[in-house]
Design a protein around this motif. Structure first.
Motif, PDB file in Angstrom:
ATOM      1  N   LEU A  80       0.833  -1.198   0.000  1.00 44.39           N
ATOM      2  CA  LEU A  80       0.000   0.000   0.000  1.00 44.39           C
ATOM      3  C   LEU A  80       0.869   1.249   0.000  1.00 44.39           C
ATOM      4  N   TYR A  81       0.413   2.264  -0.724  1.00 46.42           N
ATOM      5  CA  TYR A  81       1.142   3.526  -0.814  1.00 46.42           C
ATOM      6  C   TYR A  81       0.186   4.700  -0.715  1.00 46.42           C
ATOM      7  N   ALA A  82       0.689   5.789  -0.150  1.00 45.02           N
ATOM      8  CA  ALA A  82      -0.001   7.068  -0.236  1.00 45.02           C
ATOM      9  C   ALA A  82       0.482   7.696  -1.538  1.00 45.02           C
ATOM     10  N   ILE A  83      -0.465   8.024  -2.406  1.00 42.78           N
ATOM     11  CA  ILE A  83      -0.118   8.602  -3.701  1.00 42.78           C
ATOM     12  C   ILE A  83      -0.896   9.893  -3.902  1.00 42.78           C
ATOM     13  N   VAL A  84      -0.386  10.732  -4.776  1.00 44.53           N
ATOM     14  CA  VAL A  84      -1.106  11.926  -5.192  1.00 44.53           C
ATOM     15  C   VAL A  84      -1.506  11.715  -6.650  1.00 44.53           C
ATOM     16  N   HIS A  85      -2.816  11.822  -6.886  1.00 45.31           N
ATOM     17  CA  HIS A  85      -3.359  11.689  -8.236  1.00 45.31           C
ATOM     18  C   HIS A  85      -4.376  12.801  -8.437  1.00 45.31           C
ATOM     19  N   VAL A  89      -4.669  13.220  -2.364  1.00 47.61           N
ATOM     20  CA  VAL A  89      -3.913  12.145  -1.724  1.00 47.61           C
ATOM     21  C   VAL A  89      -4.868  10.980  -1.483  1.00 47.61           C
ATOM     22  N   MET A  90      -4.421   9.793  -1.843  1.00 52.34           N
ATOM     23  CA  MET A  90      -5.228   8.594  -1.624  1.00 52.34           C
ATOM     24  C   MET A  90      -4.310   7.430  -1.284  1.00 52.34           C
ATOM     25  N   ILE A  91      -4.889   6.424  -0.672  1.00 50.84           N
ATOM     26  CA  ILE A  91      -4.161   5.193  -0.387  1.00 50.84           C
ATOM     27  C   ILE A  91      -4.566   4.184  -1.458  1.00 50.84           C
ATOM     28  N   ARG A  92      -3.553   3.580  -2.097  1.00 53.87           N
ATOM     29  CA  ARG A  92      -3.812   2.605  -3.142  1.00 53.87           C
ATOM     30  C   ARG A  92      -2.781   1.485  -3.080  1.00 53.87           C
ATOM     31  N   HIS A 125       5.139   4.836   1.720  1.00 50.65           N
ATOM     32  CA  HIS A 125       4.694   3.453   1.897  1.00 50.65           C
ATOM     33  C   HIS A 125       3.900   3.330   3.202  1.00 50.65           C
ATOM     34  N   VAL A 126       2.725   2.699   3.133  1.00 49.10           N
ATOM     35  CA  VAL A 126       1.919   2.421   4.325  1.00 49.10           C
ATOM     36  C   VAL A 126       2.486   1.158   4.961  1.00 49.10           C
ATOM     37  N   TYR A 127       2.962   1.278   6.209  1.00 56.27           N
ATOM     38  CA  TYR A 127       3.593   0.119   6.830  1.00 56.27           C
ATOM     39  C   TYR A 127       2.957  -0.306   8.150  1.00 56.27           C
ATOM     40  N   ARG A 128       2.058   0.514   8.696  1.00 55.69           N
ATOM     41  CA  ARG A 128       1.349   0.145   9.931  1.00 55.69           C
ATOM     42  C   ARG A 128      -0.082   0.647   9.832  1.00 55.69           C
TER      43      ARG A 128
END
Length: 138
Positions: A80-85, A89-92, A125-128
């Motif tokens: 999972l990543y925090a991205i800007v589109h 900002v969203m988690i995808r 990166h989403v890690y927790r």
């Protein structure tokens, strides 16, 4: 302020768009245990406010808190990543498909909306995850 057990620490929690705002102020403060991978210089705690990543089983739900490492921006499949589109900002989840790599939502209603890595900025990166449903990743 109420004192918590020493194994917990007060963590500022931001809304998702706070990840890219230089002057973002915390939405709230949460008492959370420190975890593996935490680094005050690169770690941000973010509040999930949508159902984009909800699915059966282990998933992200509104009011979950995710920890993002802003120094980890090289995508790894199924992470999972925090991205800007498009300025949001969203988690995808980063996936590799037969037609190429993409970012996708876990929610089945949105899973067909593949976003090309060339159209996003990976913020971290989403890690927790801390969730009322299932506390994992710590």
């Amino acid at each position: 302020m109420q004192q918590m057990h020493t194994e917990y620490q007060q963590q500022p929690v931001y809304k998702l768009n706070g990840l890219i705002q230089d002057d973002a102020t915390p939405f709230e403060y949460a008492w959370l245990p420190p975890g593996r991978g935490d680094d005050p210089k690169f770690t941000k705690a973010l509040l999930i406010e949508d159902t984009d990543m909800e699915r059966m089983g282990r998933s992200l739900h509104p009011d979950d808190i995710v920890f993002v490492r802003t120094d980890k921006t090289t995508p790894v499949p199924d992470a999972l990543y925090a991205i800007v589109h498009e300025s949001k900002v969203m988690i995808r989840r980063y996936v590799e498909t037969p037609i190429g790599a993409a970012f996708t939502a876990d929610n089945p209603a949105l899973s067909g909306q593949l976003i090309s890595p060339s159209k996003v900025t990976i913020v971290g990166h989403v890690y927790r995850v801390f969730s009322d449903f299932n506390n994992y990743g710590n």
